[in-house]
Design a protein around this motif. Structure first.
Motif, PDB file in Angstrom:
ATOM      1  N   LYS A   1       0.813  -1.208   0.000  1.00  0.00           N
ATOM      2  CA  LYS A   1       0.000   0.000   0.000  1.00  0.00           C
ATOM      3  C   LYS A   1       0.853   1.268   0.000  1.00  0.00           C
ATOM      4  O   LYS A   1       0.423   2.314  -0.469  1.00  0.00           O
ATOM      5  CB  LYS A   1      -0.923   0.011   1.224  1.00  0.00           C
ATOM      6  CG  LYS A   1      -2.094  -0.954   1.087  1.00  0.00           C
ATOM      7  CD  LYS A   1      -2.989  -0.885   2.293  1.00  0.00           C
ATOM      8  CE  LYS A   1      -4.200  -1.817   2.138  1.00  0.00           C
ATOM      9  NZ  LYS A   1      -5.088  -1.801   3.311  1.00  0.00           N
TER      10      LYS A   1
ATOM     11  N   PRO B   1       4.929   3.893  -4.107  1.00  0.00           N
ATOM     12  CA  PRO B   1       4.577   5.041  -4.964  1.00  0.00           C
ATOM     13  C   PRO B   1       4.007   4.553  -6.279  1.00  0.00           C
ATOM     14  O   PRO B   1       4.085   3.358  -6.602  1.00  0.00           O
ATOM     15  CB  PRO B   1       5.929   5.742  -5.157  1.00  0.00           C
ATOM     16  CG  PRO B   1       6.955   4.678  -4.940  1.00  0.00           C
ATOM     17  CD  PRO B   1       6.377   3.732  -3.936  1.00  0.00           C
ATOM     18  N   PRO B   2       3.448   5.445  -7.083  1.00  0.00           N
ATOM     19  CA  PRO B   2       2.899   5.029  -8.382  1.00  0.00           C
ATOM     20  C   PRO B   2       3.961   4.384  -9.260  1.00  0.00           C
ATOM     21  O   PRO B   2       5.166   4.618  -9.090  1.00  0.00           O
ATOM     22  CB  PRO B   2       2.401   6.350  -8.985  1.00  0.00           C
ATOM     23  CG  PRO B   2       2.193   7.258  -7.819  1.00  0.00           C
ATOM     24  CD  PRO B   2       3.218   6.869  -6.808  1.00  0.00           C
ATOM     25  N   LEU B   3       3.517   3.573 -10.206  1.00  0.00           N
ATOM     26  CA  LEU B   3       4.427   2.865 -11.089  1.00  0.00           C
ATOM     27  C   LEU B   3       5.375   3.826 -11.808  1.00  0.00           C
ATOM     28  O   LEU B   3       6.571   3.539 -11.936  1.00  0.00           O
ATOM     29  CB  LEU B   3       3.628   2.058 -12.115  1.00  0.00           C
ATOM     30  CG  LEU B   3       4.431   1.312 -13.179  1.00  0.00           C
ATOM     31  CD1 LEU B   3       5.285   0.229 -12.532  1.00  0.00           C
ATOM     32  CD2 LEU B   3       3.504   0.710 -14.238  1.00  0.00           C
TER      33      LEU B   3
ATOM     34  N   GLU C   1       6.606   6.581 -10.869  1.00  0.00           N
ATOM     35  CA  GLU C   1       7.670   7.028  -9.969  1.00  0.00           C
ATOM     36  C   GLU C   1       8.647   5.899  -9.670  1.00  0.00           C
ATOM     37  O   GLU C   1       9.863   6.115  -9.605  1.00  0.00           O
ATOM     38  CB  GLU C   1       7.058   7.576  -8.673  1.00  0.00           C
ATOM     39  CG  GLU C   1       8.061   8.187  -7.728  1.00  0.00           C
ATOM     40  CD  GLU C   1       8.784   9.391  -8.326  1.00  0.00           C
ATOM     41  OE1 GLU C   1       9.963   9.599  -7.962  1.00  0.00           O
ATOM     42  OE2 GLU C   1       8.186  10.087  -9.159  1.00  0.00           O
ATOM     43  N   ARG C   2       8.128   4.690  -9.501  1.00  0.00           N
ATOM     44  CA  ARG C   2       9.012   3.552  -9.232  1.00  0.00           C
ATOM     45  C   ARG C   2       9.933   3.271 -10.402  1.00  0.00           C
ATOM     46  O   ARG C   2      11.076   2.846 -10.202  1.00  0.00           O
ATOM     47  CB  ARG C   2       8.178   2.296  -8.927  1.00  0.00           C
ATOM     48  CG  ARG C   2       7.205   2.435  -7.781  1.00  0.00           C
ATOM     49  CD  ARG C   2       6.811   1.106  -7.192  1.00  0.00           C
ATOM     50  NE  ARG C   2       6.273   0.150  -8.143  1.00  0.00           N
ATOM     51  CZ  ARG C   2       4.994   0.034  -8.456  1.00  0.00           C
ATOM     52  NH1 ARG C   2       4.109   0.860  -7.906  1.00  0.00           N
ATOM     53  NH2 ARG C   2       4.576  -0.889  -9.303  1.00  0.00           N
TER      54      ARG C   2
ATOM     55  N   ARG D   1       4.782   8.760 -18.775  1.00  0.00           N
ATOM     56  CA  ARG D   1       4.041   8.741 -17.517  1.00  0.00           C
ATOM     57  C   ARG D   1       2.593   8.321 -17.748  1.00  0.00           C
ATOM     58  O   ARG D   1       2.026   7.529 -16.979  1.00  0.00           O
ATOM     59  CB  ARG D   1       4.081  10.119 -16.856  1.00  0.00           C
ATOM     60  CG  ARG D   1       3.435  10.154 -15.463  1.00  0.00           C
ATOM     61  CD  ARG D   1       3.342  11.558 -14.909  1.00  0.00           C
ATOM     62  NE  ARG D   1       4.643  12.191 -14.811  1.00  0.00           N
ATOM     63  CZ  ARG D   1       5.038  13.208 -15.572  1.00  0.00           C
ATOM     64  NH1 ARG D   1       4.238  13.697 -16.494  1.00  0.00           N
ATOM     65  NH2 ARG D   1       6.221  13.738 -15.414  1.00  0.00           N
TER      66      ARG D   1
ATOM     67  N   TYR E   1       2.587   4.573 -18.311  1.00  0.00           N
ATOM     68  CA  TYR E   1       2.724   3.830 -17.040  1.00  0.00           C
ATOM     69  C   TYR E   1       1.415   3.865 -16.258  1.00  0.00           C
ATOM     70  O   TYR E   1       1.003   2.855 -15.660  1.00  0.00           O
ATOM     71  CB  TYR E   1       3.836   4.444 -16.195  1.00  0.00           C
ATOM     72  CG  TYR E   1       5.237   4.050 -16.603  1.00  0.00           C
ATOM     73  CD1 TYR E   1       5.532   2.754 -17.028  1.00  0.00           C
ATOM     74  CD2 TYR E   1       6.287   4.968 -16.533  1.00  0.00           C
ATOM     75  CE1 TYR E   1       6.818   2.394 -17.392  1.00  0.00           C
ATOM     76  CE2 TYR E   1       7.578   4.617 -16.890  1.00  0.00           C
ATOM     77  CZ  TYR E   1       7.837   3.327 -17.321  1.00  0.00           C
ATOM     78  OH  TYR E   1       9.110   2.969 -17.676  1.00  0.00           O
ATOM     79  N   ASN E   2       0.764   5.014 -16.225  1.00  0.00           N
ATOM     80  CA  ASN E   2      -0.489   5.129 -15.482  1.00  0.00           C
ATOM     81  C   ASN E   2      -1.563   4.210 -16.065  1.00  0.00           C
ATOM     82  O   ASN E   2      -2.332   3.591 -15.324  1.00  0.00           O
ATOM     83  CB  ASN E   2      -0.978   6.570 -15.498  1.00  0.00           C
ATOM     84  CG  ASN E   2      -0.096   7.503 -14.681  1.00  0.00           C
ATOM     85  OD1 ASN E   2       0.679   7.048 -13.834  1.00  0.00           O
ATOM     86  ND2 ASN E   2      -0.200   8.791 -14.921  1.00  0.00           N
TER      87      ASN E   2
ATOM     88  N   GLU F   1      -0.654   0.621 -15.121  1.00  0.00           N
ATOM     89  CA  GLU F   1      -0.901   0.382 -13.700  1.00  0.00           C
ATOM     90  C   GLU F   1      -2.385   0.171 -13.428  1.00  0.00           C
ATOM     91  O   GLU F   1      -2.771  -0.760 -12.706  1.00  0.00           O
ATOM     92  CB  GLU F   1      -0.373   1.565 -12.885  1.00  0.00           C
ATOM     93  CG  GLU F   1      -0.503   1.382 -11.386  1.00  0.00           C
ATOM     94  CD  GLU F   1       0.175   2.497 -10.620  1.00  0.00           C
ATOM     95  OE1 GLU F   1       0.746   2.214  -9.551  1.00  0.00           O
ATOM     96  OE2 GLU F   1       0.134   3.659 -11.071  1.00  0.00           O
ATOM     97  N   LEU F   2      -3.220   1.016 -14.002  1.00  0.00           N
ATOM     98  CA  LEU F   2      -4.657   0.879 -13.781  1.00  0.00           C
ATOM     99  C   LEU F   2      -5.172  -0.425 -14.363  1.00  0.00           C
ATOM    100  O   LEU F   2      -6.005  -1.112 -13.753  1.00  0.00           O
ATOM    101  CB  LEU F   2      -5.392   2.067 -14.410  1.00  0.00           C
ATOM    102  CG  LEU F   2      -6.907   2.120 -14.203  1.00  0.00           C
ATOM    103  CD1 LEU F   2      -7.253   2.144 -12.725  1.00  0.00           C
ATOM    104  CD2 LEU F   2      -7.501   3.344 -14.912  1.00  0.00           C
TER     105      LEU F   2
ATOM    106  N   SER G   1      -8.506   1.864 -19.770  1.00  0.00           N
ATOM    107  CA  SER G   1      -7.665   2.553 -18.785  1.00  0.00           C
ATOM    108  C   SER G   1      -7.257   3.939 -19.250  1.00  0.00           C
ATOM    109  O   SER G   1      -7.165   4.872 -18.451  1.00  0.00           O
ATOM    110  CB  SER G   1      -6.406   1.729 -18.502  1.00  0.00           C
ATOM    111  OG  SER G   1      -6.736   0.485 -17.942  1.00  0.00           O
TER     112      SER G   1
END
Length: 433
Positions: free
Chosen positions: A16, A19-21, A23-24, A214, A217-218, A221-222, A245
């Motif tokens: 939890k 950080p967001p993908l 950023e990782r 970015r 990646y978002n 991730e979603l 997504s």
């Protein structure tokens, strides 16, 4: 079975605090950096400067998600200097002065350099920018600005002139694919999960992310975190998953590119190319441009570029603006389209624009010129000066009569030169002849 299906949910529960993908997956060293091959390549200026820790003050300019802040972080991780970060949105003069004071002490005491990274640097006013100007000149700090806006337009010229500007470009599809595959392969991404991304899904992300890693990646991730694992524990991501997504994302357009597209739109109408005019009109609409602004530009174009060659163009353009204000989107695009096509296909005359410019110059040149006596207001007595009574009423002469309307100082000057295109026939000059 339930436990296997919820493998990604368990992953979320256990991580939890992650950080967001995006950023990782942010590169930490130069070898991990993706894209900007015109700037970062073996023996390029920027590459050598970073490797040698000799980078001077510079500005990174480009659209979102193309690697500006990432490259700044790479520099921070590779330099022996102190690296300070500020954001122009949340930081002010006091924050910058504190960094500068500490940098000056550090340089004097230890001979150590200090980088000041200012994200969204275009957001600072001239007064705010001036606070770092002398520090840049004296070498107290090495300034790195990051901006999505054209610095030559949006930043203080004094700052820009002391920095080298590096223009970052949107990432191409292959660069995005490289980043996505790294995220699927490495443990800091989804390497610890059994994620399989369909080839057409990867193609879709790489194209429709708009060159913004970015955003890619978002979307990934979603898609991963909302997709169930199959009976084998595999989280399969399909094209439809990434479409859902990503949804519809407005194009990433910085202010300069936005103005460039508006310029292309206007010049296409002026150049009588209806296809190009409609292409740029739709590009702007799809990018989130305010249609009312475009409608106003259409009205201006009707007067500036069509003008007297076809006076109906202004009527059509003005009516289209009124119609759009009453109808709105999406149907309101139709009257605007009618106006764009009308103007693009109409004969062109810029006599209104040139006459305005010529007459303005004349008015400024003869700023103290006196109104001819026969044109003066006749509603009150002027004593013995009765020359104003010599005014010739044109309607008494069939609608036109020769007489002087310009002041004596400018009576021989000509401001209006008809183009003879369309209806811009120069009737005034014909009558004089």
């Amino acid at each position: 079975m339930k436990e296997i299906e919820n493998i990604n949910e368990n992953y979320l529960d256990d991580n939890k605090a992650l950080p967001p993908l995006a950023e990782r997956m942010r590169p930490r060293v130069l070898s991990e950096f993706v894209g900007q091959k015109h700037l970062i390549y073996q023996n390029s200026l920027l590459y050598r400067a970073i490797r040698a820790d000799k980078l001077g003050s510079c500005i990174f300019w480009g659209p979102p998600g193309c690697g500006k802040t990432t490259l700044a972080n790479v520099i921070a991780n590779s330099t022996a200097a102190v690296f300070e970060k500020l954001n122009a949105v949340t930081s002010g003069v006091a924050d910058a002065k504190k960094v500068i004071e500490e940098a000056a002490k550090r340089k004097l005491t230890y001979g150590k350099k200090t980088y000041l990274m200012l994200d969204e640097c275009h957001r600072w006013s001239k007064a705010q920018s001036d606070c770092v100007l002398s520090a840049i000149e004296e070498g107290t700090i090495i300034f790195i600005g990051s901006t999505t806006e054209n610095p030559y337009y949006s930043m203080t010229p004094a700052i820009v002139s002391r920095c080298r500007v590096f223009e970052f470009l949107p990432l191409d599809a292959e660069d995005v694919k490289t980043g996505i595959n790294r995220a699927l392969r490495e443990s800091k991404g989804y390497g610890d999960l059994n994620v399989e991304l369909d080839e057409d899904a990867l193609d879709y992300i790489s194209v429709f992310c708009g060159g913004d890693l970015r955003n890619a990646y978002n979307a990934l991730e979603l898609a991963v975190l909302t997709s169930k694992a199959d009976e084998n524990g595999v989280i399969r991501i399909t094209r439809q998953d990434v479409v859902d997504s990503m949804q519809t994302k407005p194009l990433s357009v910085d202010r300069q590119h936005y103005y460039d597209m508006i310029s292309a739109f206007i010049k296409s109408m002026r150049g009588s190319d209806p296809d190009a005019a409609m292409f740029w009109f739709c590009r702007l609409i799809e990018s989130g441009c305010d249609p009312v602004m475009l409608a106003r530009r259409i009205v201006i174009c009707a007067a500036e570029d069509v003008g007297l060659a076809d006076p109906m163009a202004l009527v059509v353009a003005s009516s289209a603006l009124t119609a759009f204000l009453n109808v709105g989107l999406p149907e309101g695009r139709l009257p605007l389209t009618e106006a764009v096509l009308y103007i693009a296909n109409a004969p062109k005359s810029n006599s209104c624009e040139t006459t305005l410019g010529n007459a303005t110059a004349g008015a400024r040149k003869h700023a103290t010129a006196r109104v001819p006596s026969h044109l003066m207001d006749q509603t009150f007595s002027r004593g013995t000066d009765t020359k104003y009574a010599n005014y010739k009423y044109p309607h008494s002469y069939g609608g036109w009569v020769e007489q002087q309307y310009l002041p004596d100082e400018a009576k021989n000057e000509v401001y209006y030169e008809p183009t003879l295109n369309g209806q811009d026939s120069g009737n005034k000059n014909d009558k004089k002849k």
